[in-house]
Design an enzyme around this catalytic site. Structure first.
Site, PDB file in Angstrom:
ATOM      1  N   PRO A   1      78.386  -2.680  45.225  1.00  0.00           N
ATOM      2  CA  PRO A   1      77.625  -3.868  44.867  1.00  0.00           C
ATOM      3  C   PRO A   1      76.155  -3.818  45.240  1.00  0.00           C
ATOM      4  O   PRO A   1      75.800  -3.369  46.333  1.00  0.00           O
ATOM      5  CB  PRO A   1      78.332  -5.002  45.624  1.00  0.00           C
ATOM      6  CG  PRO A   1      79.129  -4.331  46.673  1.00  0.00           C
ATOM      7  CD  PRO A   1      79.500  -2.979  46.135  1.00  0.00           C
ATOM      8  N   ASN A   2      75.365  -4.286  44.311  1.00  0.00           N
ATOM      9  CA  ASN A   2      73.913  -4.469  44.455  1.00  0.00           C
ATOM     10  C   ASN A   2      73.115  -3.171  44.417  1.00  0.00           C
ATOM     11  O   ASN A   2      71.889  -3.207  44.395  1.00  0.00           O
ATOM     12  CB  ASN A   2      73.582  -5.272  45.729  1.00  0.00           C
ATOM     13  CG  ASN A   2      74.153  -6.670  45.653  1.00  0.00           C
ATOM     14  OD1 ASN A   2      73.939  -7.349  44.656  1.00  0.00           O
ATOM     15  ND2 ASN A   2      74.903  -7.085  46.666  1.00  0.00           N
TER      16      ASN A   2
ATOM     17  N   ARG B   1      64.078  -4.287  44.506  1.00  0.00           N
ATOM     18  CA  ARG B   1      63.848  -5.232  45.602  1.00  0.00           C
ATOM     19  C   ARG B   1      64.021  -4.496  46.924  1.00  0.00           C
ATOM     20  O   ARG B   1      64.595  -3.410  46.977  1.00  0.00           O
ATOM     21  CB  ARG B   1      64.853  -6.381  45.538  1.00  0.00           C
ATOM     22  CG  ARG B   1      64.537  -7.403  44.444  1.00  0.00           C
ATOM     23  CD  ARG B   1      65.556  -8.541  44.465  1.00  0.00           C
ATOM     24  NE  ARG B   1      65.850  -8.947  45.825  1.00  0.00           N
ATOM     25  CZ  ARG B   1      67.086  -9.152  46.313  1.00  0.00           C
ATOM     26  NH1 ARG B   1      68.135  -8.969  45.561  1.00  0.00           N
ATOM     27  NH2 ARG B   1      67.254  -9.521  47.560  1.00  0.00           N
TER      28      ARG B   1
ATOM     29  N   TYR C   1      65.302   0.205  51.148  1.00  0.00           N
ATOM     30  CA  TYR C   1      66.030   1.072  50.222  1.00  0.00           C
ATOM     31  C   TYR C   1      65.144   1.970  49.346  1.00  0.00           C
ATOM     32  O   TYR C   1      65.662   2.678  48.487  1.00  0.00           O
ATOM     33  CB  TYR C   1      66.935   0.209  49.323  1.00  0.00           C
ATOM     34  CG  TYR C   1      67.964  -0.589  50.100  1.00  0.00           C
ATOM     35  CD1 TYR C   1      68.989   0.051  50.793  1.00  0.00           C
ATOM     36  CD2 TYR C   1      67.921  -1.977  50.167  1.00  0.00           C
ATOM     37  CE1 TYR C   1      69.936  -0.667  51.522  1.00  0.00           C
ATOM     38  CE2 TYR C   1      68.864  -2.711  50.881  1.00  0.00           C
ATOM     39  CZ  TYR C   1      69.860  -2.047  51.559  1.00  0.00           C
ATOM     40  OH  TYR C   1      70.797  -2.749  52.269  1.00  0.00           O
TER      41      TYR C   1
ATOM     42  N   ASN D   1      79.188   5.270  48.009  1.00  0.00           N
ATOM     43  CA  ASN D   1      78.449   4.258  48.751  1.00  0.00           C
ATOM     44  C   ASN D   1      79.017   2.919  48.308  1.00  0.00           C
ATOM     45  O   ASN D   1      78.679   2.409  47.232  1.00  0.00           O
ATOM     46  CB  ASN D   1      76.947   4.329  48.452  1.00  0.00           C
ATOM     47  CG  ASN D   1      76.152   3.343  49.305  1.00  0.00           C
ATOM     48  OD1 ASN D   1      76.720   2.447  49.933  1.00  0.00           O
ATOM     49  ND2 ASN D   1      74.839   3.501  49.323  1.00  0.00           N
TER      50      ASN D   1
ATOM     51  N   ALA E   1      78.115  -3.247  50.548  1.00  0.00           N
ATOM     52  CA  ALA E   1      78.623  -4.218  51.529  1.00  0.00           C
ATOM     53  C   ALA E   1      80.152  -4.216  51.622  1.00  0.00           C
ATOM     54  O   ALA E   1      80.714  -4.636  52.652  1.00  0.00           O
ATOM     55  CB  ALA E   1      78.115  -5.610  51.183  1.00  0.00           C
TER      56      ALA E   1
ATOM     57  N   GLU F   1      81.593   9.381  52.529  1.00  0.00           N
ATOM     58  CA  GLU F   1      80.948   8.055  52.584  1.00  0.00           C
ATOM     59  C   GLU F   1      79.454   8.245  52.815  1.00  0.00           C
ATOM     60  O   GLU F   1      79.061   8.994  53.709  1.00  0.00           O
ATOM     61  CB  GLU F   1      81.568   7.264  53.746  1.00  0.00           C
ATOM     62  CG  GLU F   1      80.920   5.902  53.969  1.00  0.00           C
ATOM     63  CD  GLU F   1      81.487   5.177  55.203  1.00  0.00           C
ATOM     64  OE1 GLU F   1      82.509   5.638  55.780  1.00  0.00           O
ATOM     65  OE2 GLU F   1      80.889   4.158  55.599  1.00  0.00           O
TER      66      GLU F   1
ATOM     67  N   HIS G   1      75.492   6.236  53.085  1.00  0.00           N
ATOM     68  CA  HIS G   1      74.649   5.039  53.109  1.00  0.00           C
ATOM     69  C   HIS G   1      73.198   5.480  53.131  1.00  0.00           C
ATOM     70  O   HIS G   1      72.854   6.485  53.770  1.00  0.00           O
ATOM     71  CB  HIS G   1      74.952   4.168  54.332  1.00  0.00           C
ATOM     72  CG  HIS G   1      76.351   3.667  54.311  1.00  0.00           C
ATOM     73  ND1 HIS G   1      76.757   2.673  53.456  1.00  0.00           N
ATOM     74  CD2 HIS G   1      77.457   4.079  54.981  1.00  0.00           C
ATOM     75  CE1 HIS G   1      78.056   2.488  53.616  1.00  0.00           C
ATOM     76  NE2 HIS G   1      78.506   3.337  54.530  1.00  0.00           N
TER      77      HIS G   1
ATOM     78  N   ARG H   1      71.147  -1.582  62.143  1.00  0.00           N
ATOM     79  CA  ARG H   1      71.002  -2.875  61.467  1.00  0.00           C
ATOM     80  C   ARG H   1      71.960  -3.906  62.102  1.00  0.00           C
ATOM     81  O   ARG H   1      72.421  -3.710  63.212  1.00  0.00           O
ATOM     82  CB  ARG H   1      71.238  -2.682  59.965  1.00  0.00           C
ATOM     83  CG  ARG H   1      70.250  -1.674  59.358  1.00  0.00           C
ATOM     84  CD  ARG H   1      70.433  -1.506  57.869  1.00  0.00           C
ATOM     85  NE  ARG H   1      70.106  -2.739  57.172  1.00  0.00           N
ATOM     86  CZ  ARG H   1      70.371  -2.944  55.875  1.00  0.00           C
ATOM     87  NH1 ARG H   1      70.951  -1.985  55.160  1.00  0.00           N
ATOM     88  NH2 ARG H   1      70.045  -4.081  55.303  1.00  0.00           N
TER      89      ARG H   1
HETATM   90  O1  CA2 Z   1      72.483   1.575  53.291  1.00  0.00           O
HETATM   91  C1  CA2 Z   1      73.323   1.538  52.369  1.00  0.00           C
HETATM   92  O2  CA2 Z   1      73.432   2.409  51.530  1.00  0.00           O
HETATM   93  C2  CA2 Z   1      74.223   0.297  52.245  1.00  0.00           C
HETATM   94  O3  CA2 Z   1      75.495   0.733  51.776  1.00  0.00           O
HETATM   95  C3  CA2 Z   1      73.558  -0.598  51.226  1.00  0.00           C
HETATM   96  C4  CA2 Z   1      74.262  -1.947  51.066  1.00  0.00           C
HETATM   97  C5  CA2 Z   1      74.477  -2.596  52.428  1.00  0.00           C
HETATM   98  O4  CA2 Z   1      75.232  -3.799  52.256  1.00  0.00           O
HETATM   99  C6  CA2 Z   1      75.189  -1.693  53.389  1.00  0.00           C
HETATM  100  O5  CA2 Z   1      75.315  -2.344  54.619  1.00  0.00           O
HETATM  101  C7  CA2 Z   1      74.412  -0.400  53.573  1.00  0.00           C
HETATM  102  C8  CA2 Z   1      73.416  -2.900  50.228  1.00  0.00           C
HETATM  103  C9  CA2 Z   1      72.970  -2.379  48.931  1.00  0.00           C
HETATM  104  C10 CA2 Z   1      72.026  -3.381  48.361  1.00  0.00           C
HETATM  105  O6  CA2 Z   1      70.985  -2.667  47.794  1.00  0.00           O
HETATM  106  C11 CA2 Z   1      69.896  -3.399  47.423  1.00  0.00           C
HETATM  107  C12 CA2 Z   1      68.856  -2.672  46.941  1.00  0.00           C
HETATM  108  C13 CA2 Z   1      67.715  -3.309  46.553  1.00  0.00           C
HETATM  109  C14 CA2 Z   1      67.629  -4.688  46.635  1.00  0.00           C
HETATM  110  C15 CA2 Z   1      68.696  -5.404  47.134  1.00  0.00           C
HETATM  111  C16 CA2 Z   1      69.841  -4.759  47.525  1.00  0.00           C
END
Ligand code: CA2
Length: 138
Positions: free
Chosen positions: A9-10, A17, A22, A71, A74, A95, A97, A104
């Site tokens: 997700p996301n 963003r 990221y 990946n 969340a 896995e 990230h 975090r």
């Molecule tokens: O660090 C990672 O790769 C995560 O898997 C990314 C997830 C986060 O919930 C994990 O704790 C760590 C979130 C991905 C959301 O990505 C976004 C990218 C740009 C804008 C908003 C969200």
């Protein structure tokens, strides 16, 4: 060798963003670079924001692909279902990230995936995916 990258997700918002966490590159642009970097690997890509669709994709690819780079976003921190799916397939899962989840919030320190993964790579930005792919090459 046939690998699939599965993003949760996301991760479709990458590059759009929160660039301070990221980065500023979209994953689809980065995927092209990965394919150029690893021309001998059949590299597929799947992204979904839906937990059940991620589980379905793990089932679909989890018996004949050589590796899965996952990946789960969340869902990593919440999904017993994704953890169970990884346990139930035979293809090894690495896995990944982008961020260092241990630097975090504490809710990101828990993973329902790590125990069933071949290994975990985190905190190297998008380079985490390169390291994960390389881990299947030896
Ligand atoms: O660090 C990672 O790769 C995560 O898997 C990314 C997830 C986060 O919930 C994990 O704790 C760590 C979130 C991905 C959301 O990505 C976004 C990218 C740009 C804008 C908003 C969200």
């Amino acid at each position: 060798m046939k690998l699939i990258i599965i993003n949760g997700p996301n991760l479709n918002l990458l590059g759009k963003r929160e660039p301070e966490i990221y980065g500023s590159e979209t994953f689809t642009d980065y995927l092209e670079q990965l394919k150029e970097k690893f021309p001998d690997i059949i590299l597929e890509y799947y992204q979904s924001n839906i937990e059940g669709e991620l589980i379905d994709k793990l089932h679909e690819t989890g018996f004949d692909y050589d590796g899965i780079v996952l990946n789960a976003g969340a869902y990593t921190h919440t999904s017993i279902g994704i953890g169970d799916a990884i346990k139930g397939i035979t293809t090894p899962v690495v896995e990944v990230h982008i961020s260092n989840t241990f630097g975090r919030e504490s809710f990101r320190h828990q993973s329902y995936i790590s125990a069933h993964a071949k290994g975990v790579i985190l905190g190297f930005g998008l380079q985490s995916y390169v390291l994960a792919i390389r881990s299947f090459m030896e």
